[in-house]
Structure formats: C-alpha cells, structure tokens
Design an enzyme around this catalytic site. Structure first.
Site, PDB file in Angstrom:
ATOM      1  N   GLY A  80      14.577  28.549  31.999  1.00  0.00           N
ATOM      2  CA  GLY A  80      13.149  28.373  32.228  1.00  0.00           C
ATOM      3  C   GLY A  80      12.321  29.500  31.643  1.00  0.00           C
ATOM      4  CB  SER A  81       9.014  30.780  32.603  1.00  0.00           C
ATOM      5  OG  SER A  81       8.377  29.532  32.431  1.00  0.00           O
TER       6      SER A  81
END
Length: 557
Positions: free
Chosen positions: A305-306
């Site tokens: 993810g981020s």
C-alpha cells in the site's frame, strides 16, 4: 646400310600407327611418363589422402560423440541429477541398475563420505574407449577428495553411452570396494546466542528463528539449519574404501553463532502483535542488524500500500521530476490509461508534494509514478531491496513486477502506490525506512554477527533528508499521529493496501491490510520498525499504535 637403318628408325614415319607410339625408341622415354604416369600417381595420392581424411573425420565424429556423452555425464554428476546420469549409461547397465538402485548406490556412498558438492572438469581422451575427467568431491568431514575418473564409453554416434560401474561413484574407489565411515568421537553441538549472550532457544518468542538442526529424517530449519556445520563441529572419524584407510580426521568442536536478536525487543514485538495475523520487524539502521521478528515478519509478503510511496517519492526527487514544493490539483482521483483511480474513501487531496505525502494522496502519487515510468520505479525499488531474498530463515523476497510487465500508465501508477502486483514483508519495509533514516545508505538486513555489514547508497543524502522531513510530518500532523511518542521525534508512513476493491461500498476493515513504517529518533535513528496486519483496516488506526509500542520498548520509553 647403316644410314638407311637410321633413317627408317629416326627419320621416317612409323608404319605401325599412333596406337603404338610408346614403342618408339625416343618417344618411349620422353612422352610416355608425361602423358600417363603423373596423373595416375596423382589420382592414387588423392585417393590415399581422401581415405585418410575420411578416416580422420569419421574417427573425429565418433570421438566427438563419445566425448560429448562423457561431458554430459560429468555435468549431470556435478548437478546431482541422477536421472540425467542414468539416461547416459548403457542399456545393459540400466537393466542391472534401475534408476532407483542407481540413485541409492550414490546416496549410500555420499552419505558415508559426507559429500556436500561435486565439481567436474573438462573431459580428455585416454586410450581406446576410455575418457578421463578430473573430479573434486567436497565433503563435510574429510576435506576434498580429488582424482581423475576414467569413464568407459561404448557405442558410437547417438548411441554412445557410459558403461557405468559402482566404483565410479568417488575418485579413488576401486572395483568391489564399499565406502564406509567410522565415527571415533563426537563434539558437543554449540549454541545460537542472542545479542545479550543468552541462548536464543530459551526465548519462546524466538523459537522459529532458532529452528531445528538437520537429522536423518529432515533437513532442519532456521539458524540451526543454516549454520549446521559451524554449530555441529566435526566428529573424529575415518573414511575407508573397502579395507583401505583413505582419510582420518580429528574431532573439531562446534562454534557458537551470535544472532543479532534482542531478547527484550523480541518479546516486546511478540506482545505488541498479540494474536493478530500479521508481522513486526525491527532493525538497527546503522548496520542492518535484525533486532526482532514476529509473526509474518519475513514469510508472508502482502501488498505494501502507501508505505511504498516512500520509494516513489525518493525516485521522483532523485530524478528531479518533483520537488517538495511542487503543486498538484486537489481532486478525488486520477485517470490513467482511461481508468479512474480513486483516493481512499473518495477524499479530495492534492496541493504541494509534501502535503500529498503527509495525507497519502493517491491522485498525486499514481500519476507521479506514471511520470517516472516503469524502469526508474523498478530500479529504485530494487535498490531498496525488492526482488532480493534476505539471508534470514524462512524469508521470502519482496516483489515488484519487471518493467516489461508494467505496460501502461495505470499499471505503473498502481505499482507506485503499492498495489498492482507489489508484495512486501515488514522486514523489507522496515529496511526502506531505515535507509531514509541513514541519509540514503542502506545496510542489508542481517540476523547474525557472522554475516558482514554490507552498505550501499540508494539515494542522495539531500533526497533522504527531504523524505525524512515529510515522514516526520506524517506523524506530527498527518495519517500517522497514533505513532507519536512524547519527547521523541518519530518519522513514519502509513499504508492501507487493498486486498479487494473497496470503491462503491461501506468501509470494511477486512478488505485492507494495515501498514506502518517508522524510525526514531528521526535525525539519529537507533531503530526502525515495520508493521503489517492482514485484513485489519487503515494503517494509521491499526498498525501505527503497534509501531509506537515497539519503538517505546526499543528507546526505553
């Protein structure tokens, strides 16, 4: 009378015609050899040469086939490919030694001699149908057995095969001899020690790291398997071929292995994770020492993810295509390759690059990754350690697709925000954070002091400093405030990775993995941590508090 005879013989034309010219007194000596002898001799010479050339060519081809078979057999032996070796032996031998029996004879000899590897050289000709190959057999207990093996090769052309016999299993073995090892005395197995000198096996939370030593029944696991030769030492033993003593070695005691695991941090990481499905990894940034591993810290890669935006941001700043003050439109999503890629919960975000990182804005970082394009993004990820398997027990490599598989801006943009086919472990992402904390120099993760410290610059120091400043902002006023520690400056990054599409429906924590990466103190980091929870919701809410607990334990807070 004399003059007439001279004229009739030398001056007049002969009365017997051209067919008998070779009978003329003068012509027989001059013209006969020139007209017929030399061509005949030349033809005969050419025939002899042609026959010799044919003999040489046919012999050479036969020799080439035989040598090729012997070389293939030697190469298969070096690889331990018993099936390939068996296919290269003659039919009579195959009938006497089916593949199972053939393989068993090798296993028995190699087990007795403690063989660990085989190296073979270039095959050379011997006499008749025999070909010689130099062999070096490395053993665990008896050093290296060297010799030249003579391989009998029968047949010709494609039917050439090795006429194998059991004495060809080891150099120096003679017909009729068996391979026997006699153990005279055994050393005591040494221990794996934690960073504080205690036995690591006595810490329940570290049992998977320690593992089990190899035995006749299994290959072992963990550090016990990797360092088996060092820990076990060497027994005093004799190696015999039949009644002949080939080697005798003295007992050598085992040596301890010094793990980098901190018992206190290992317990803290285990307690912080609890019974949740996920992993926690703790690193010392300056030398890459692994201080704690809990759960799926190295063995269960998940979409990062981020947290991957640390890599995308570093690549963009390094390439000069963005600056911290660069500005971007405020919007709920970005269109790449004709597809709308939305922000989490359809939120609107943008503004400066710094603000976009602090609030983790997909609509900025996906197009930024697409602008970098695949080659630069992948190259930067690999510099941070992706697509490499750490020398850690049970560790799996973190992955990003090859540039050729990121074929459009949507694929590159998705990879740039830690989706697409990106997979990472908590250890890998802790290493990413540690690299930023160490001013852009990555120390490859290591779990034992016996492994060397290997460092490599990943990004320029000024780039790492800019990324660190933004990571401090994430904890101070962005998505990672739950990781803040009073009196300590923490740098971090949240991640909320989709396991399945989340747009268009109510939020469900089971649809996303929660991530957090952090290091502290931010300007002189003593510890870096990576946390991942499977199906646990948002990184800031679920993973950041766990990271805070581990950081507090590491810093004595």
């Amino acid at each position: 009378m004399p003059s007439r005879r001279r004229r009739s013989v030398f001056a007049s034309s002969p009365s017997y015609g051209r067919s008998a010219m070779w009978l003329e007194p003068g012509a027989r000596r001059r013209r006969g050899p020139r007209g017929f002898g030399p061509p005949l001799a030349a033809i005969l010479a050419l025939a002899v040469v042609a026959a010799a050339v044919a003999y040489v060519i046919l012999g050479s081809r036969k020799e080439d086939h035989r040598r090729a078979v012997a070389q293939q057999y030697a190469a298969a032996w070096a690889k331990g490919d018993r099936a390939a070796m068996w296919r290269l032996i003659d039919a009579d031998t195959q009938q006497r030694y089916p593949l199972r029996r053939f393989s068993a004879t090798y296993r028995a000899a190699e087990r007795a001699a403690t063989v660990s590897s085989v190296r073979t050289g270039k095959v050379v000709s011997a006499s008749g149908d025999r070909l010689r190959v130099p062999v070096a057999v490395r053993t665990r207990n008896f050093g290296t057995l060297r010799g030249t093996m003579t391989l009998p090769v029968v047949g010709s052309g494609d039917s050439a095969r090795v006429q194998w016999r059991p004495f060809l299993r080891l150099p120096g073995l003679r017909p009729g001899e068996t391979v026997r090892r006699r153990v005279l005395s055994r050393p005591r197995r040494a221990a794996i020690l934690a960073a504080d000198g205690r036995r690591l096996s006595r810490i329940a939370a570290a049992s998977a790291i320690v593992g089990r030593p190899p035995s006749a029944e299994n290959r072992g696991s963990g550090l016990e398997r990797r360092f088996d030769l060092r820990l076990a030492g060497r027994p005093g033993a004799e190696l015999r071929f039949g009644h002949r003593l080939v080697r005798r070695v003295k007992r050598r005691r085992g040596r301890a292995v010094h793990a980098t695991i901190s018992p206190g941090l290992q317990l803290a990481a285990q307690r912080a994770l609890g019974n949740r499905l996920g992993g926690v990894a703790v690193l010392r940034p300056r030398d890459g020492s692994v201080l704690a591993l809990s759960g799926l810290a190295v063995s269960g890669p998940q979409p990062p993810g981020s947290t991957f935006k640390i890599i995308t941001l570093s690549a963009a700043l390094q390439a000069g295509i963005a600056r911290p003050s660069s500005t971007y439109p405020v919007r709920t999503g970005a269109t790449l390759s004709g597809v709308l890629l939305r922000n989490a919960n359809n939120e609107s975000c943008g503004g400066t690059l710094t603000n976009a990182f602090v609030v983790s804005c997909n609509s900025v970082f996906a197009p930024l990754g697409a602008k970098l394009w695949a080659a630069r993004l992948v190259r930067m990820a690999e510099a941070f350690g992706f697509n490499q398997t750490p020398r850690i027990p049970s560790a799996k490599a973190s992955r990003i697709s090859a540039p050729g598989r990121l074929r459009d801006s949507l694929a590159v943009g998705a990879a740039a925000i830690g989706q697409d086919r990106d997979l990472a472990t908590p250890l890998q992402m802790a290493s990413v954070g540690a690299t930023i904390g160490r001013r852009g120099v990555r120390a490859r993760p290591r779990i034992v002091r016996e492994d060397p410290v290997v460092k490599r610059r990943v990004v320029r120091a000024n780039v790492a400093r800019q990324v660190r400043t933004m990571m401090i902002g994430v904890v101070q006023g962005g998505t990672g405030t739950a990781a803040a520690i009073p009196g300590v400056q923490v740098a971090g990054k949240t991640g909320t990775a989709e396991l399945r599409p989340t747009a268009g429906g109510p939020p469900d924590p089971k649809n996303t993995d929660a991530w957090f990466v952090a290091f502290a103190p931010a300007t002189q980091p003593r510890v870096a941590v990576g946390v991942m929870l499977v199906g646990a919701g948002a990184g800031g809410a679920a993973a950041a508090p766990i990271a805070r607990q581990v950081l507090q334990a590491a810093l004595g807070r």
